[in-house]
Design a protein around this motif. Sequence first.
Motif, PDB file in Angstrom:
ATOM      1  N   ALA A 103       1.151  -0.737  -0.136  1.00 48.95           N
ATOM      2  CA  ALA A 103      -0.087   0.019  -0.244  1.00 48.95           C
ATOM      3  C   ALA A 103       0.659   1.233   0.212  1.00 48.95           C
ATOM      4  O   ALA A 103       0.639   3.081  -0.902  1.00 48.95           O
ATOM      5  CB  ALA A 103      -0.546   0.429   1.534  1.00 48.95           C
ATOM      6  N   ALA A 104       1.876   1.075   0.579  1.00 43.97           N
ATOM      7  CA  ALA A 104       3.140   2.420   0.482  1.00 43.97           C
ATOM      8  C   ALA A 104       3.192   3.083  -0.322  1.00 43.97           C
ATOM      9  O   ALA A 104       3.692   3.787  -0.752  1.00 43.97           O
ATOM     10  CB  ALA A 104       4.169   2.329   2.084  1.00 43.97           C
ATOM     11  N   PHE A 105       3.815   1.425  -1.033  1.00 42.67           N
ATOM     12  CA  PHE A 105       4.609   1.572  -2.471  1.00 42.67           C
ATOM     13  C   PHE A 105       3.658   2.153  -3.562  1.00 42.67           C
ATOM     14  O   PHE A 105       3.996   3.161  -4.760  1.00 42.67           O
ATOM     15  CB  PHE A 105       5.506   0.486  -3.064  1.00 42.67           C
ATOM     16  N   ASN A 106       2.113   2.000  -3.246  1.00 43.70           N
ATOM     17  CA  ASN A 106       1.566   2.231  -4.217  1.00 43.70           C
ATOM     18  C   ASN A 106       1.116   3.812  -3.872  1.00 43.70           C
ATOM     19  O   ASN A 106       1.608   4.622  -5.117  1.00 43.70           O
ATOM     20  CB  ASN A 106       0.482   1.539  -4.311  1.00 43.70           C
ATOM     21  N   ARG A 107       0.897   3.921  -2.795  1.00 42.79           N
ATOM     22  CA  ARG A 107       1.130   5.378  -2.396  1.00 42.79           C
ATOM     23  C   ARG A 107       2.050   6.261  -2.123  1.00 42.79           C
ATOM     24  O   ARG A 107       0.995   7.473  -3.254  1.00 42.79           O
ATOM     25  CB  ARG A 107       0.771   5.295  -1.071  1.00 42.79           C
ATOM     26  N   GLU A 108       3.035   6.081  -3.089  1.00 44.07           N
ATOM     27  CA  GLU A 108       4.233   6.840  -2.435  1.00 44.07           C
ATOM     28  C   GLU A 108       4.894   7.079  -3.841  1.00 44.07           C
ATOM     29  O   GLU A 108       6.163   7.616  -4.265  1.00 44.07           O
ATOM     30  CB  GLU A 108       5.603   6.409  -1.155  1.00 44.07           C
ATOM     31  N   HIS A 109       4.594   6.317  -5.119  1.00 46.53           N
ATOM     32  CA  HIS A 109       4.683   6.346  -6.561  1.00 46.53           C
ATOM     33  C   HIS A 109       5.805   5.293  -6.458  1.00 46.53           C
ATOM     34  O   HIS A 109       7.195   6.043  -6.492  1.00 46.53           O
ATOM     35  CB  HIS A 109       4.603   7.186  -6.981  1.00 46.53           C
ATOM     36  N   LEU A 111       7.370   2.448  -7.439  1.00 50.64           N
ATOM     37  CA  LEU A 111       7.510   1.281  -8.507  1.00 50.64           C
ATOM     38  C   LEU A 111       6.889   2.305  -9.955  1.00 50.64           C
ATOM     39  O   LEU A 111       6.294   3.173 -10.133  1.00 50.64           O
ATOM     40  CB  LEU A 111       7.158   0.591  -8.575  1.00 50.64           C
ATOM     41  N   GLN A 112       7.265   1.378 -11.036  1.00 50.65           N
ATOM     42  CA  GLN A 112       6.673   1.767 -12.006  1.00 50.65           C
ATOM     43  C   GLN A 112       6.783   0.532 -13.251  1.00 50.65           C
ATOM     44  O   GLN A 112       5.838   0.341 -12.958  1.00 50.65           O
ATOM     45  CB  GLN A 112       7.832   3.335 -13.009  1.00 50.65           C
ATOM     46  N   CYS A 113       8.437   0.136 -13.893  1.00 49.42           N
ATOM     47  CA  CYS A 113       7.980  -1.303 -14.720  1.00 49.42           C
ATOM     48  C   CYS A 113       7.922  -2.283 -13.618  1.00 49.42           C
ATOM     49  O   CYS A 113       7.141  -3.147 -14.265  1.00 49.42           O
ATOM     50  CB  CYS A 113       9.101  -1.895 -15.046  1.00 49.42           C
ATOM     51  N   GLY A 114       7.765  -2.464 -12.231  1.00 46.88           N
ATOM     52  CA  GLY A 114       7.661  -3.238 -11.368  1.00 46.88           C
ATOM     53  C   GLY A 114       8.428  -4.663 -11.460  1.00 46.88           C
ATOM     54  O   GLY A 114       8.200  -5.216 -10.385  1.00 46.88           O
ATOM     55  N   PHE A 115       9.892  -4.535 -12.733  1.00 51.65           N
ATOM     56  CA  PHE A 115      11.171  -5.866 -12.092  1.00 51.65           C
ATOM     57  C   PHE A 115      11.310  -5.891 -10.454  1.00 51.65           C
ATOM     58  O   PHE A 115      11.524  -7.257 -10.593  1.00 51.65           O
ATOM     59  CB  PHE A 115      11.544  -5.586 -13.835  1.00 51.65           C
ATOM     60  N   LEU A 147      18.749  -2.741  -6.460  1.00 47.16           N
ATOM     61  CA  LEU A 147      18.903  -1.457  -7.630  1.00 47.16           C
ATOM     62  C   LEU A 147      17.249  -1.562  -8.419  1.00 47.16           C
ATOM     63  O   LEU A 147      16.693  -2.453  -9.021  1.00 47.16           O
ATOM     64  CB  LEU A 147      20.075  -2.302  -8.455  1.00 47.16           C
ATOM     65  N   CYS A 148      17.174  -0.250  -9.088  1.00 49.01           N
ATOM     66  CA  CYS A 148      16.189   0.138  -9.020  1.00 49.01           C
ATOM     67  C   CYS A 148      16.210   1.068 -10.572  1.00 49.01           C
ATOM     68  O   CYS A 148      17.019   1.992 -10.378  1.00 49.01           O
ATOM     69  CB  CYS A 148      15.021   0.889  -8.096  1.00 49.01           C
ATOM     70  N   ARG A 149      15.698   1.365 -11.178  1.00 49.71           N
ATOM     71  CA  ARG A 149      16.096   1.653 -12.766  1.00 49.71           C
ATOM     72  C   ARG A 149      15.524   2.240 -13.388  1.00 49.71           C
ATOM     73  O   ARG A 149      15.246   3.184 -14.105  1.00 49.71           O
ATOM     74  CB  ARG A 149      16.851   0.953 -14.145  1.00 49.71           C
ATOM     75  N   CYS A 150      14.326   2.986 -12.809  1.00 51.44           N
ATOM     76  CA  CYS A 150      12.864   4.087 -12.875  1.00 51.44           C
ATOM     77  C   CYS A 150      12.863   4.836 -11.740  1.00 51.44           C
ATOM     78  O   CYS A 150      12.133   5.988 -12.901  1.00 51.44           O
ATOM     79  CB  CYS A 150      11.843   2.547 -13.052  1.00 51.44           C
ATOM     80  N   GLY A 343      -1.419  -4.257 -12.481  1.00 45.97           N
ATOM     81  CA  GLY A 343      -3.258  -4.021 -10.946  1.00 45.97           C
ATOM     82  C   GLY A 343      -2.551  -2.296 -10.870  1.00 45.97           C
ATOM     83  O   GLY A 343      -3.281  -2.000  -9.848  1.00 45.97           O
ATOM     84  N   ARG A 344      -2.184  -1.821 -12.122  1.00 48.11           N
ATOM     85  CA  ARG A 344      -1.751  -0.623 -11.438  1.00 48.11           C
ATOM     86  C   ARG A 344      -2.993   0.090 -11.362  1.00 48.11           C
ATOM     87  O   ARG A 344      -4.098   0.129 -12.366  1.00 48.11           O
ATOM     88  CB  ARG A 344      -0.727  -0.060 -12.899  1.00 48.11           C
ATOM     89  N   PRO A 345      -3.601   1.255 -10.289  1.00 48.57           N
ATOM     90  CA  PRO A 345      -4.611   1.401 -10.270  1.00 48.57           C
ATOM     91  C   PRO A 345      -5.759   2.754 -11.595  1.00 48.57           C
ATOM     92  O   PRO A 345      -6.256   2.186 -11.963  1.00 48.57           O
ATOM     93  CB  PRO A 345      -4.957   2.726  -9.082  1.00 48.57           C
ATOM     94  N   GLY A 346      -4.835   3.248 -12.585  1.00 45.82           N
ATOM     95  CA  GLY A 346      -5.539   3.867 -13.519  1.00 45.82           C
ATOM     96  C   GLY A 346      -5.435   3.077 -14.907  1.00 45.82           C
ATOM     97  O   GLY A 346      -6.637   3.383 -15.515  1.00 45.82           O
TER      98      GLY A 346
END
Length: 405
Positions: A103-109, A111-115, A147-150, A343-346
């Motif tokens: 929930a916090a990851f979704n709230r604070e943006h 993640l992007q690609c999610g890998f 590591l996160c590239r996004c 399952g991105r909300p948009g």
Amino acid sequence: MNALPRPEGTALGASPMITLTLNGRSVAATAEARTNLADLVRDTLNLTGTHIGCEHGVCGACTILVDGEPARACISFAAACQGADVVTIEGLDDDAVTAELRAAFNREHALQCGFCTPGMLVSARDLVLRLPEADEARIRLGLAGNLCRCTGYAGIVKAVASVIAARRAQGIGPLTAERRLGPVGARAGGATAIAVPLATVAALAAPAAAPLTVGENFIPANSFEQGFEVPFPPADVFAFFGRIEDVAACLPGAVIDATPAADLVEGGMRVKLGPIGTTFRGTARIRRDEVTSSGTIHGAGGDGRSRTEGEIRYRVLPGTTPGSARVALSVGYTLKGPLAQFGRPGLVREVAGRLIADFAANLEARLSGAPAPAATGPGLNPLKLLTALISQRFGALWRRIRPAS
């Protein structure tokens, strides 16, 4: 970190069979001596939530729990984990800390690609259970191996810090002790240091799951509001909603298997992606309020790998024109398993909008006296819906940027 080889499992050539506890379930599988743990859980046991990136133990995408501690699955030999207690991201579906982090990851943006997200969540969960306070420097240090590239990490750090701060404010202190750096999994299958009990995982790759039961006190991870209008009186529309078989006939892909009670329905939703098809089986509890012309449909279902739970609150109101009705919808949902990666909300909101439009068209046809749509069709086709959405967005973009003639 990689898992520590176990003395009792060193005779790798003697037996190709590996036995371990995976997500609370005892499993046995054959594997070559060179097979790493990531390949075992993904290719042999069909748990693809563990991602493989660098295959050198650097990126952290493959991070899982071995005997309660984060480990790099890509550099841990499967045979070295003989007798270990292994938990992948799928095994944390019902874990309270992981739910707060999602929930916090979704709230604070965050993640992007999610890998990187499965491994990031496993490492973040360890920090929530271990750090005494939301110290940004220590959080960044603890996540340095993922590591996160996004995202640039700012949202990730903020999400982890918010969960730690919230739990400490509730009086929930660290639940696992600090540990020294070094190989993990040295307890050789001893008690896993998991703070929140995990539910026993069902069949790893069943073609169709048994109906899931609907729990109480559901708190959705995401929610949105939509509605539609039909040219029929509100009383007729509300009465139609009381006939669940007719409602299901108007929803693409919906099937009803049984109605064990007046307010309980067992059934499923057929989903088709190209040549691949599956059915999400589950249960739904239905409540109606005749006084306010409103109701609630609370359901849960799964296909053996992914699970979803949702609640639809509806209210039938007078429409904008005499003799018409407007149906106001409030939708809340939680997705778990591989399905959650899409399952991105948009995206869910737009796909739901298409489904609601199809349902409204079928509802209008039924109220007009037309026969029910065939229940033996191919079911819900997310690929077709996504293609239509992408085409629609490109069309809107083109209309905005093309020069006026």
